[in-house]
Design an enzyme around this catalytic site. Structure first.
Site, PDB file in Angstrom:
ATOM      1  N   ASP A   1     -39.386   0.296   9.868  1.00 13.06           N
ATOM      2  CA  ASP A   1     -38.169   0.513  10.639  1.00 13.06           C
ATOM      3  C   ASP A   1     -38.115  -0.583  11.710  1.00 13.06           C
ATOM      4  O   ASP A   1     -39.099  -1.295  11.936  1.00 13.06           O
ATOM      5  CB  ASP A   1     -38.206   1.909  11.264  1.00 13.06           C
ATOM      6  CG  ASP A   1     -37.034   2.168  12.196  1.00 13.06           C
ATOM      7  OD1 ASP A   1     -35.886   1.933  11.787  1.00 13.06           O
ATOM      8  OD2 ASP A   1     -37.283   2.578  13.346  1.00 13.06           O
TER       9      ASP A   1
ATOM     10  N   ASP B   1     -35.669  -0.572  15.172  1.00 15.85           N
ATOM     11  CA  ASP B   1     -35.480  -0.096  16.548  1.00 15.85           C
ATOM     12  C   ASP B   1     -36.436   1.044  16.865  1.00 15.85           C
ATOM     13  O   ASP B   1     -36.483   2.049  16.150  1.00 15.85           O
ATOM     14  CB  ASP B   1     -34.039   0.380  16.755  1.00 15.85           C
ATOM     15  CG  ASP B   1     -33.034  -0.724  16.548  1.00 15.85           C
ATOM     16  OD1 ASP B   1     -32.975  -1.625  17.392  1.00 15.85           O
ATOM     17  OD2 ASP B   1     -32.314  -0.704  15.524  1.00 15.85           O
TER      18      ASP B   1
ATOM     19  N   ASP C   1     -40.718   5.403  13.706  1.00 15.98           N
ATOM     20  CA  ASP C   1     -41.007   6.034  15.000  1.00 15.98           C
ATOM     21  C   ASP C   1     -40.298   7.360  15.230  1.00 15.98           C
ATOM     22  O   ASP C   1     -40.545   8.001  16.254  1.00 15.98           O
ATOM     23  CB  ASP C   1     -40.571   5.084  16.131  1.00 15.98           C
ATOM     24  CG  ASP C   1     -39.053   4.996  16.242  1.00 15.98           C
ATOM     25  OD1 ASP C   1     -38.492   5.464  17.255  1.00 15.98           O
ATOM     26  OD2 ASP C   1     -38.418   4.483  15.308  1.00 15.98           O
TER      27      ASP C   1
END
Length: 211
Positions: free
Chosen positions: A6, A8, A161
């Site tokens: 991922d 961001d 995250d």
């Protein structure tokens, strides 16, 4: 080994630039800016859901498409002024590159994602799947599965995250490594994962343990 990341909240802390674009959008549309924590809670689903959340939180109505256009103009003007890799990311990517093929799967639009990677010199990524690359977005598994397929054969690990990333990996049947320093709202232990890591220096050894 296929390693898919991922963007961001995982590789980069883009919150300051996203918050600046959100604030500029709200001011242009006649609303007061929202605080950093509020904008942080909206990140992960892509631009349009982010803008809808901004509109809702600020009590705004009107044409969503216009708001999306205004936000995209502010954010796209320079989306890497304040964005920085998390501590240890550059070194971890260099250590991971010899261990497998690397790709990116993000809900950020493809062009904006490429801009961040170029500005911060992150990679190498053989495939980049953005939020507009397919009709589906995460947490639908299609983008992650497309990234995995583009990287060929072998075990796959998705590194993210957030709740969205965990749900995507789970739906795709792909092992998940959760970076605990990102933008999630749920307790880390409550999210399905194979690995947890607090600092990027920990990830290469975790990946090697899968071999």
């Amino acid at each position: 080994m296929r390693l898919i990341f991922d963007l961001d909240g995982t590789l980069v802390d883009s919150l300051p630039d996203i918050h600046a674009a959100a604030s500029a959008t709200l001011v242009e549309m006649g609303r007061d800016p929202l605080d950093l924590a509020t904008i942080r809670s909206f990140i992960g689903h892509g631009v349009e859901p982010l803008v809808i959340d901004i509109m809702t939180a600020s009590g705004a109505d009107g044409d969503r498409a216009v708001w999306v256009e205004v936000f995209s103009r502010h954010y796209g003007h320079d989306n890497s002024t304040l964005t920085r890799p998390f501590d240890g990311v550059v070194e971890a990517l260099a250590a991971l590159a010899p261990l497998g093929r690397m790709g990116l799967c993000t809900n950020k639009p493809h062009g904006l994602a490429l801009g961040v990677l170029k500005a911060l010199d992150l990679g190498p990524f053989e495939v980049v799947i953005g939020g507009d690359s397919l009709p589906q977005k995460k947490p639908d598994p299609a983008p992650l599965l497309a990234a995995a397929a583009a990287l060929g054969e072998g075990p796959v690990l998705y590194i993210g995250d957030s709740e969205v990333d965990a749900a995507t990996a789970h739906a795709a049947g792909i092992d998940f490594a959760l970076f605990t320093g990102g933008y999630r709202k749920t307790e880390a232990a409550e999210l399905p994962h194979r690995f947890l890591f607090d600092h990027w220096s920990e990830l290469p050894a975790l990946v090697q343990s899968m071999a």
